[in-house]
Motif scaffolding. Structure first.
Motif, mmCIF file in Angstrom:
data_model
loop_
_atom_site.group_PDB
_atom_site.id
_atom_site.type_symbol
_atom_site.label_atom_id
_atom_site.label_comp_id
_atom_site.label_asym_id
_atom_site.label_seq_id
_atom_site.Cartn_x
_atom_site.Cartn_y
_atom_site.Cartn_z
ATOM 1 N N ALA A 1 0.910 -0.976 0.020
ATOM 2 C CA ALA A 1 -0.025 0.048 0.024
ATOM 3 C C ALA A 1 0.855 1.286 -0.046
ATOM 4 O O ALA A 1 0.646 2.084 -0.754
ATOM 5 C CB ALA A 1 -1.125 0.059 1.039
ATOM 6 N N ARG B 1 2.447 2.299 -3.168
ATOM 7 C CA ARG B 1 1.399 2.804 -4.194
ATOM 8 C C ARG B 1 0.581 4.003 -3.559
ATOM 9 O O ARG B 1 -0.258 4.701 -4.269
ATOM 10 C CB ARG B 1 0.502 1.921 -4.480
ATOM 11 N N MET C 1 -1.116 4.511 -0.978
ATOM 12 C CA MET C 1 -2.284 4.338 -0.423
ATOM 13 C C MET C 1 -2.440 4.263 1.121
ATOM 14 O O MET C 1 -1.387 3.897 1.678
ATOM 15 C CB MET C 1 -2.932 2.820 -1.027
ATOM 16 N N LYS C 2 -3.350 4.621 1.443
ATOM 17 C CA LYS C 2 -3.569 4.825 3.082
ATOM 18 C C LYS C 2 -4.774 3.616 3.430
ATOM 19 O O LYS C 2 -5.595 3.642 2.956
ATOM 20 C CB LYS C 2 -4.089 6.249 3.387
ATOM 21 N N VAL D 1 -6.393 -3.458 -1.828
ATOM 22 C CA VAL D 1 -5.035 -2.753 -2.402
ATOM 23 C C VAL D 1 -4.982 -3.203 -3.962
ATOM 24 O O VAL D 1 -4.875 -2.325 -4.619
ATOM 25 C CB VAL D 1 -4.069 -3.270 -1.734
ATOM 26 N N SER E 1 -7.408 -1.429 -6.430
ATOM 27 C CA SER E 1 -7.863 0.071 -6.077
ATOM 28 C C SER E 1 -6.747 1.005 -6.776
ATOM 29 O O SER E 1 -5.623 0.425 -6.960
ATOM 30 C CB SER E 1 -7.838 0.670 -4.413
ATOM 31 N N ASP F 1 -3.762 4.173 -7.378
ATOM 32 C CA ASP F 1 -2.671 4.411 -6.586
ATOM 33 C C ASP F 1 -2.994 5.699 -5.959
ATOM 34 O O ASP F 1 -4.020 6.528 -6.562
ATOM 35 C CB ASP F 1 -1.606 4.830 -7.477
ATOM 36 N N SER G 1 -5.418 6.105 -3.353
ATOM 37 C CA SER G 1 -6.546 5.954 -2.886
ATOM 38 C C SER G 1 -6.615 5.453 -1.357
ATOM 39 O O SER G 1 -5.601 5.369 -0.756
ATOM 40 C CB SER G 1 -7.351 5.034 -3.649
ATOM 41 N N ARG G 2 -7.816 5.435 -0.804
ATOM 42 C CA ARG G 2 -7.865 5.096 0.646
ATOM 43 C C ARG G 2 -8.514 3.754 1.001
ATOM 44 O O ARG G 2 -9.572 3.266 0.191
ATOM 45 C CB ARG G 2 -8.513 6.168 1.190
ATOM 46 N N ILE G 3 -8.008 2.807 1.848
ATOM 47 C CA ILE G 3 -8.671 1.516 2.188
ATOM 48 C C ILE G 3 -9.161 1.685 3.708
ATOM 49 O O ILE G 3 -8.327 2.203 4.534
ATOM 50 C CB ILE G 3 -7.878 0.401 2.171
ATOM 51 N N ASP H 1 -13.044 -0.201 -0.096
ATOM 52 C CA ASP H 1 -11.982 0.220 -0.943
ATOM 53 C C ASP H 1 -12.816 1.160 -2.016
ATOM 54 O O ASP H 1 -14.084 1.452 -1.849
ATOM 55 C CB ASP H 1 -11.438 -0.756 -1.712
#
Length: 385
Positions: A242, A245, A247-248, A278, A281, A283, A285-287, A304
């Motif tokens: 994550a 990429r 991602m949070k 992950v 989704s 790059d 973006s938020r999970i 996601d």
């Protein structure tokens, strides 16, 4: 005087005729009762109770093929209508038994319901019941047929999935020898072989894991678990990918929630959901990973902002080897077994899993598990922390 004698004679005659009529009625009633007794004697005692106790279809036919007794399931299967057995193939079995006296045991397939969309497979047994009646029993074998179909599909899918990486490794190995003088080609082929070998290892591991889940009872050795620890472990396993990429992974919701189960398996299930989020989704973006509890239920929710799942595919995402996007799954190393493993882990813990998705807006997967109470912990000799 003569008139008196005539009156007395008339009265006597009337009494005689009346008595004779009563005697005739009594004889007729007696003969009727004898006839009923003779007919009833062909049906063994307790047949009504036996038919009522059956959990599958059972019915008794008289010499005119009228249904004199039928179980509730016989009506559910649509075998009986207007007091008659309406299935032509079964009627042929009945005729054969009446003619030969030999019992019949056959398997048949018939439509269930008026629209004929659902098919059921029945194991039918037909035999004489006493001198006049015919007994028909029909047991639903549809589930056995479905499981056999699943087994065949599973074997076919395994063969197909294993053939892809094995074939790729074989071709790459053949290409290595001619390229031995080109170090760059050798490195490229070796890297590709490593990727395919990793994929093959993952498929094999997940097949073994899925087989184990289907053959063991997780709750037989369950322990009191802290959901916080499971969430933390699953999130940690996905942080590297994550972060790479941009991602949070945001964690929120209830804390210090307890469940009974296997920590390794529950971590695996949640890890699979987060890894899928992950993987699918964009790059940056938020999970979201949330924990909620109430009314004795614990919910682990993974949300996601990915590509979403079409409605027609959403019902199938938990099937073995099913992939919404075949090409993308192969490129990212997906096996199509991850969500099936999640489903079996959750079911083995007495819970269920639900999926919601909308194209372009992402997906939400919710694991629902029974919450462990103080009484649950005490019954297993555990202590709440």
């Amino acid at each position: 005087m003569e008139t008196g004698w005539l009156v007395l004679l008339s009265l006597a005659l009337g009494l005689f005729v009346g008595a004779g009529f009563v005697i005739l009625l009594h004889m007729a009633e007696r003969r009727g009762n004898d006839a009923v007794t003779a007919v009833s004697s062909g049906v063994p005692d307790g047949v009504d109770h036996m038919i009522d106790a059956l959990d599958f279809a059972g019915l008794v036919l008289d010499p005119s093929n009228n249904v004199v007794k039928a179980s509730e399931t016989a009506y559910t299967y649509g075998l009986v209508a207007n007091g008659l057995l309406v299935h032509e193939e079964m009627l042929r079995f009945v005729a054969r038994v009446r003619t030969t006296g030999d019992s019949v045991n056959e398997e048949i397939t018939l439509a269930r319901g008026p629209f004929g969309e659902a098919i059921i497979h029945l194991d039918v047994q037909v035999a004489r019941l006493g001198a006049r009646y015919i007994l028909v029993l029909a047991e639903d074998r549809t589930e056995a047929y479905r499981l056999e179909e699943v087994r065949r599909d599973f074997i076919a899918n395994i063969s197909h999935e294993l053939k892809t990486p094995i074939g790729a490794i074989s071709l790459l190995a053949e290409a290595l020898e001619p390229a031995s003088d080109d170090p760059e080609q050798v490195r490229r082929f070796a890297k590709r072989m490593g990727t395919e070998a990793t994929r093959l290892t993952q498929i094999t591991r997940e097949i073994i894991e899925l087989s184990r889940l289907q053959s063991t009872d997780v709750l037989a050795s369950a322990k009191l678990l802290d959901i916080d620890a499971i969430v933390s472990a699953a999130v940690d396993q996905n942080h590297v990918v994550a972060d790479a990429r941009g991602m949070k992974i945001a964690v929120g919701g209830s804390r210090k929630v307890k469940v009974m189960g296997d920590e390794t398996l529950l971590t695996l299930a949640l890890n699979n959901l987060i890894a899928n989020a992950v993987q699918y989704s964009p790059d940056g973006s938020r999970i979201g990973v949330g924990v909620h509890h109430g009314d004795g239920v614990v919910e682990l929710v993974v949300t996601d902002q990915g590509i979403g799942i079409p409605e027609d595919d959403l019902r199938r995402v938990f099937e073995r080897f099913f992939r919404v996007d075949q090409a993308r799954s192969r490129n990212t190393g997906g096996t199509g077994l991850g969500l099936s493993i999640v489903k079996h882990v959750v079911q083995n813990h007495g819970g269920d899993i639900r999926a919601w998705s909308q194209i372009g807006q992402g997906s939400t997967f919710t694991i629902r598990l029974p919450e462990a109470t103080a009484e649950t912990a005490a019954s297993r000799g555990e202590k709440q922390r």
